[in-house]
Design a protein around this motif. Sequence first.
Motif, short mmCIF file in Angstrom:
data_model
loop_
_atom_site.label_atom_id
_atom_site.label_comp_id
_atom_site.label_asym_id
_atom_site.label_seq_id
_atom_site.Cartn_x
_atom_site.Cartn_y
_atom_site.Cartn_z
N GLU A 44 0.77 -1.63 -0.32
CA GLU A 44 -0.10 0.08 0.08
C GLU A 44 0.79 1.01 0.03
OE1 GLU A 44 -4.00 -1.51 2.27
OE2 GLU A 44 -2.60 -1.29 3.49
N THR A 46 2.21 1.96 -3.23
CA THR A 46 1.90 2.12 -4.29
C THR A 46 1.41 3.20 -4.56
OG1 THR A 46 0.60 -0.06 -3.78
CG2 THR A 46 -1.12 2.03 -5.42
N GLU A 47 1.03 4.44 -2.92
CA GLU A 47 0.95 5.69 -2.97
C GLU A 47 2.03 6.19 -3.41
OE1 GLU A 47 -1.62 7.14 -2.16
OE2 GLU A 47 -2.57 5.82 -2.17
N ILE A 95 1.55 6.39 -7.46
CA ILE A 95 0.75 6.63 -8.01
C ILE A 95 0.84 8.34 -7.96
CG2 ILE A 95 -2.25 7.33 -7.26
CD1 ILE A 95 -2.72 3.98 -6.40
N VAL A 121 -5.76 -2.29 -3.90
CA VAL A 121 -4.93 -1.52 -4.43
C VAL A 121 -4.98 -1.67 -5.91
CG1 VAL A 121 -2.15 -2.05 -5.02
CG2 VAL A 121 -2.51 -2.16 -3.03
N GLU A 133 -7.79 -1.36 -7.45
CA GLU A 133 -8.98 -0.76 -7.42
C GLU A 133 -8.52 1.07 -8.15
OE1 GLU A 133 -12.01 -0.14 -9.27
OE2 GLU A 133 -11.13 -2.40 -9.30
N LYS A 134 -7.43 1.11 -6.97
CA LYS A 134 -6.57 2.66 -7.11
C LYS A 134 -5.50 3.06 -8.98
CE LYS A 134 -6.13 2.95 -2.37
NZ LYS A 134 -4.71 3.25 -1.13
N TRP A 135 -5.48 1.69 -8.77
CA TRP A 135 -4.31 1.93 -10.49
C TRP A 135 -5.62 1.72 -11.47
CZ3 TRP A 135 -0.12 3.42 -11.22
CH2 TRP A 135 1.55 2.72 -10.15
N ALA A 177 -7.67 3.68 -11.21
CA ALA A 177 -8.54 4.72 -10.83
C ALA A 177 -8.41 5.55 -11.77
CB ALA A 177 -9.35 5.22 -9.13
#
Length: 211
Positions: free
Chosen positions: A69, A72-73, A76, A130, A132-134, A136
Amino acid sequence: MPGSTGSHRPEGSRASTEDAFLDAAERLLISAGHAGITTRLLAEEAGTNPGLVHYYFGSMDNLFVRVLERFTERLIVRHREMYAADIPSLQKWRQAMRYLDVDRPYQKVWLELQALSWNHPHLRQRVAAVDEKWRAVLTEAFAAAREEFGIEMPLDALVSLVMTFNEGIILERLSGVETGQGELLDWIDKWLEGRQALSRRPTGTASEGDP
């Protein structure tokens, strides 16, 4: 490594110790994989007490997901800045493909956590979050690119196609297989160049070879 991007962080030495564990786990996930990490090895890498792993994180699984997480942040933020830049979509695609090559440490962590979640259902929701964040990030970025390139595929389908395409390349590369990837990426780049040129032509303008 930057610390967690969460809004609530513990103060003082606890924050430093948590970050030391997260940094150490990130390095070990890249170099050894989750199956090769013990609490003792992690503590040695972090330079701290093994008993604090479970005290701070509850479990090694939870620690590993926190690593994913946090990693990933960081990426992103970089990707959003790149997609927000005032440059043609083709340049953004090319930069994204360069990131696909240089981000292999992150990709190793991402696939390690995917594999871990296959046999640990309690992790799947967080690993899926994770993804789903990518999704988006790409949905937001591809909305304009889809129009620019004149791609008729539905936006959700286009995002899924690119994400599946990227994961396929990542999986092959981490397995030591790169056959044909360069040729495929070159073909896509030329196709996008053609689509971009076509979209910039004035309506009704004929080009060489048109009937």
